[in-house]
Design an enzyme around this catalytic site. Structure first.
Site, mmCIF file in Angstrom:
data_model
loop_
_atom_site.group_PDB
_atom_site.id
_atom_site.type_symbol
_atom_site.label_atom_id
_atom_site.label_comp_id
_atom_site.label_asym_id
_atom_site.label_seq_id
_atom_site.Cartn_x
_atom_site.Cartn_y
_atom_site.Cartn_z
ATOM 1 N N GLY A 49 56.090 -1.811 -2.319
ATOM 2 C CA GLY A 49 56.120 -0.872 -1.320
ATOM 3 C C GLY A 49 54.927 -1.173 -0.323
ATOM 4 N N HIS A 136 49.387 7.007 -8.506
ATOM 5 C CA HIS A 136 49.725 8.407 -8.911
ATOM 6 C C HIS A 136 50.533 8.707 -10.207
ATOM 7 C CE1 HIS A 136 49.907 12.578 -7.583
ATOM 8 N NE2 HIS A 136 50.982 12.535 -6.828
HETATM 9 N N1 NAP Z 1 49.321 8.287 0.907
HETATM 10 C C1 NAP Z 1 48.030 8.606 0.124
HETATM 11 O O1 NAP Z 1 47.372 9.245 0.881
HETATM 12 C C2 NAP Z 1 48.160 8.553 -1.120
HETATM 13 C C3 NAP Z 1 46.697 8.484 -1.974
HETATM 14 C C4 NAP Z 1 46.712 8.405 -3.043
HETATM 15 C C5 NAP Z 1 47.615 7.879 -3.752
HETATM 16 N N2 NAP Z 1 48.820 7.828 -3.210
HETATM 17 C C6 NAP Z 1 50.062 7.232 -4.301
HETATM 18 O O2 NAP Z 1 50.752 5.847 -3.794
HETATM 19 C C7 NAP Z 1 51.980 5.508 -3.706
HETATM 20 C C8 NAP Z 1 52.591 5.373 -2.471
HETATM 21 O O3 NAP Z 1 52.347 6.256 -1.600
HETATM 22 P P1 NAP Z 1 52.261 5.816 0.033
HETATM 23 O O4 NAP Z 1 52.114 7.118 0.734
HETATM 24 O O5 NAP Z 1 51.613 4.614 0.141
HETATM 25 O O6 NAP Z 1 53.906 5.946 0.268
HETATM 26 P P2 NAP Z 1 54.802 5.987 1.309
HETATM 27 O O7 NAP Z 1 53.906 5.530 2.442
HETATM 28 O O8 NAP Z 1 55.715 7.111 1.371
HETATM 29 O O9 NAP Z 1 55.516 4.466 1.077
HETATM 30 C C9 NAP Z 1 56.888 4.507 0.972
HETATM 31 C C10 NAP Z 1 57.150 2.745 0.690
HETATM 32 O O10 NAP Z 1 58.402 2.926 -0.160
HETATM 33 C C11 NAP Z 1 59.388 2.553 0.310
HETATM 34 N N3 NAP Z 1 60.815 3.111 0.146
HETATM 35 C C12 NAP Z 1 60.850 4.453 0.383
HETATM 36 N N4 NAP Z 1 62.089 4.921 -0.176
HETATM 37 C C13 NAP Z 1 62.633 3.798 -0.837
HETATM 38 C C14 NAP Z 1 63.703 3.111 -1.544
HETATM 39 N N5 NAP Z 1 64.715 4.036 -1.781
HETATM 40 N N6 NAP Z 1 63.914 2.049 -2.011
HETATM 41 C C15 NAP Z 1 63.155 1.051 -1.665
HETATM 42 N N7 NAP Z 1 61.746 1.289 -1.002
HETATM 43 C C16 NAP Z 1 61.675 2.496 -0.753
HETATM 44 C C17 NAP Z 1 59.292 2.489 1.907
HETATM 45 O O11 NAP Z 1 59.924 1.049 2.440
HETATM 46 P P3 NAP Z 1 60.726 1.347 3.819
HETATM 47 O O12 NAP Z 1 59.756 1.229 4.893
HETATM 48 O O13 NAP Z 1 61.957 0.032 3.484
HETATM 49 O O14 NAP Z 1 61.326 2.645 3.689
HETATM 50 C C18 NAP Z 1 57.679 2.164 1.736
HETATM 51 O O15 NAP Z 1 57.221 0.776 1.773
HETATM 52 C C19 NAP Z 1 52.487 7.046 -4.213
HETATM 53 O O16 NAP Z 1 52.610 7.174 -5.769
HETATM 54 C C20 NAP Z 1 51.652 8.238 -3.933
HETATM 55 O O17 NAP Z 1 51.638 9.387 -4.501
HETATM 56 C C21 NAP Z 1 49.191 8.120 -1.909
#
Ligand code: NAP
Length: 361
Positions: A49, A136
């Site tokens: 991801g 998470h």
């Molecule tokens: N964002 C924050 O502030 C934060 C803070 C702490 C912890 N976290 C945790 O870190 C983790 C990642 O969060 P994030 O915010 O970085 O995630 P995000 O920005 O929502 O990342 C989405 C990723 O998932 C991929 N994806 C979505 N649907 C998919 C599918 N069906 N099959 C394959 N790939 C798919 C997307 O790829 P495409 O581009 O190909 O769609 C993208 O690479 C989560 O567990 C979150 O709770 C996040």
């Protein structure tokens, strides 16, 4: 009251942030780069991801000199973003399955809904010697809903940065570290805690607070629905609407609700605490604020209790999974955020921001 360091040995501090509750905190000073390189010399980090966290953590690991590859679905938005950041298809950029096969650490940084959707394909690839990593506790803690049932024979660890991946990256580039919580979810090797702390430092953490996956996910879901985001919008809107219903102008209602809060008073709370902010305000303001704060607390506490229950019982997770798994979830959010943007309060905000001192000629 100040926190007391009750014990400090190399690599760990026991700090009493509140008396009687010692907590474990690790710091990056104990994991200098050479030690990280030595510890991870035989490892490949497969960052699965490339959203906010994949970007921040992946680039920090790479800049720390570690062996990192990225795994995302081919030709999606993330694939293109990864190429722009210098990940090379076939060398350091692969599709999800291939990256998992190559990695010794599988860092599952897909969106939480995607972690659940892709689990049936990912699980069989998590062979015995690999370590599984989350940022998470959502997927493993609510496994009855997410179906992320982790294999019994691998280490599973968690490092959750307390901020967006953009901040993970920008603090690292400034030579500082974001604070993160960490947890051991499953320790098969007997080294899972050491792995979690070392990897936490390697992704760019400054201090690492020990928790459990359950406590991490409950507090995170609760906080964002509460003071961090949900309650904030509700509170601003309620105050604004009453001012408007009583004949106050839009700018006056906005200034007394949002502008003074975000520009003047909340930063004082952040820097030096609530008492400091109160002391910086007039005695008139202070008297009223102290009197009304307990009424707000008593009124809101039952709402926060309902919210905590809703998190703990999995109701919030179910809602999140169902909503965020819809194929058109992006458009649906755009519509809802546009509705918020169109609320009078936030339209007024746009105009008020233009008149801020820094935006004047
Ligand atoms: N964002 C924050 O502030 C934060 C803070 C702490 C912890 N976290 C945790 O870190 C983790 C990642 O969060 P994030 O915010 O970085 O995630 P995000 O920005 O929502 O990342 C989405 C990723 O998932 C991929 N994806 C979505 N649907 C998919 C599918 N069906 N099959 C394959 N790939 C798919 C997307 O790829 P495409 O581009 O190909 O769609 C993208 O690479 C989560 O567990 C979150 O709770 C996040």
């Amino acid at each position: 009251m100040t926190s007391a360091i009750v014990q400090q040995t190399r690599g760990v501090k026991r700090i009493e942030f509140a008396p009687g509750t010692p907590e474990t905190v690790y710091e990056r000073a104990d994991w200098p780069r050479e030690k990280l390189l030595e510890f991870f010399k035989n490892d490949t980090f497969a960052v699965i991801g490339y959203g906010s966290q994949g970007y921040g953590q992946g680039l920090n690991l790479r800049d720390n000199g570690l062996n990192v590859i990225v795994g995302v679905r081919k030709d999606g938005a993330s694939w293109k973003a990864a190429i722009e950041d210098g990940w090379v298809p076939g060398k350091t950029l692969f599709d999800v399955n291939e990256a998992i096969e190559k990695g010794t650490y599988v860092m599952n940084l897909l969106s939480d809904a995607a972690q659940s959707e892709t689990w049936p394909a990912i699980k069989p690839l998590l062979t015995k010697e690999k370590t599984l990593y989350f940022s998470h506790g959502f997927s493993p803690v609510f496994k009855d809903l997410t179906h992320v049932d982790i294999p019994k024979d691998i280490d599973v660890i968690l490092v959750a940065p307390k901020g967006s991946g953009r901040t993970v990256r920008s603090l690292f580039k400034e030579g500082r570290g974001i604070n993160s919580s960490f947890a051991v979810i499953q320790d098969v090797s007997g080294k899972a805690e050491e792995k979690a702390v070392a990897l936490g430092v390697a992704i760019g953490s400054g201090y690492l607070y020990q928790t459990t996956a359950e406590r991490e996910v409950y507090s995170d879901l609760y906080g964002e629905r509460g003071c961090l985001m949900g309650a904030l919008q509700g509170m601003f809107l309620a105050q604004y609407e009453i001012l408007r219903e009583n004949g106050h102008s839009p700018s006056e209602a906005f200034n007394e609700t949002v502008e003074e809060a975000t520009q003047s008073l909340y930063p004082l709370v952040g820097a030096n605490g609530m008492d400091y902010m109160y002391a910086a305000c007039s005695t008139t303001a202070r008297r009223g604020a102290i009197d009304w704060s307990s009424r707000f607390k008593d009124t809101l506490k039952p709402v926060f209790a309902d919210l905590y229950d809703s998190v703990k019982t999995g109701k919030e997770t179910k809602r999140s999974l169902e909503y965020n798994s819809q194929p058109n979830y992006r458009e649906l959010y755009e519509k809802e955020l546009e509705e918020i943007n169109n609320q009078e309060i936030w339209q007024v905000g746009k105009e008020v921001r233009k008149l801020r001192p820094e935006n004047q000629d």
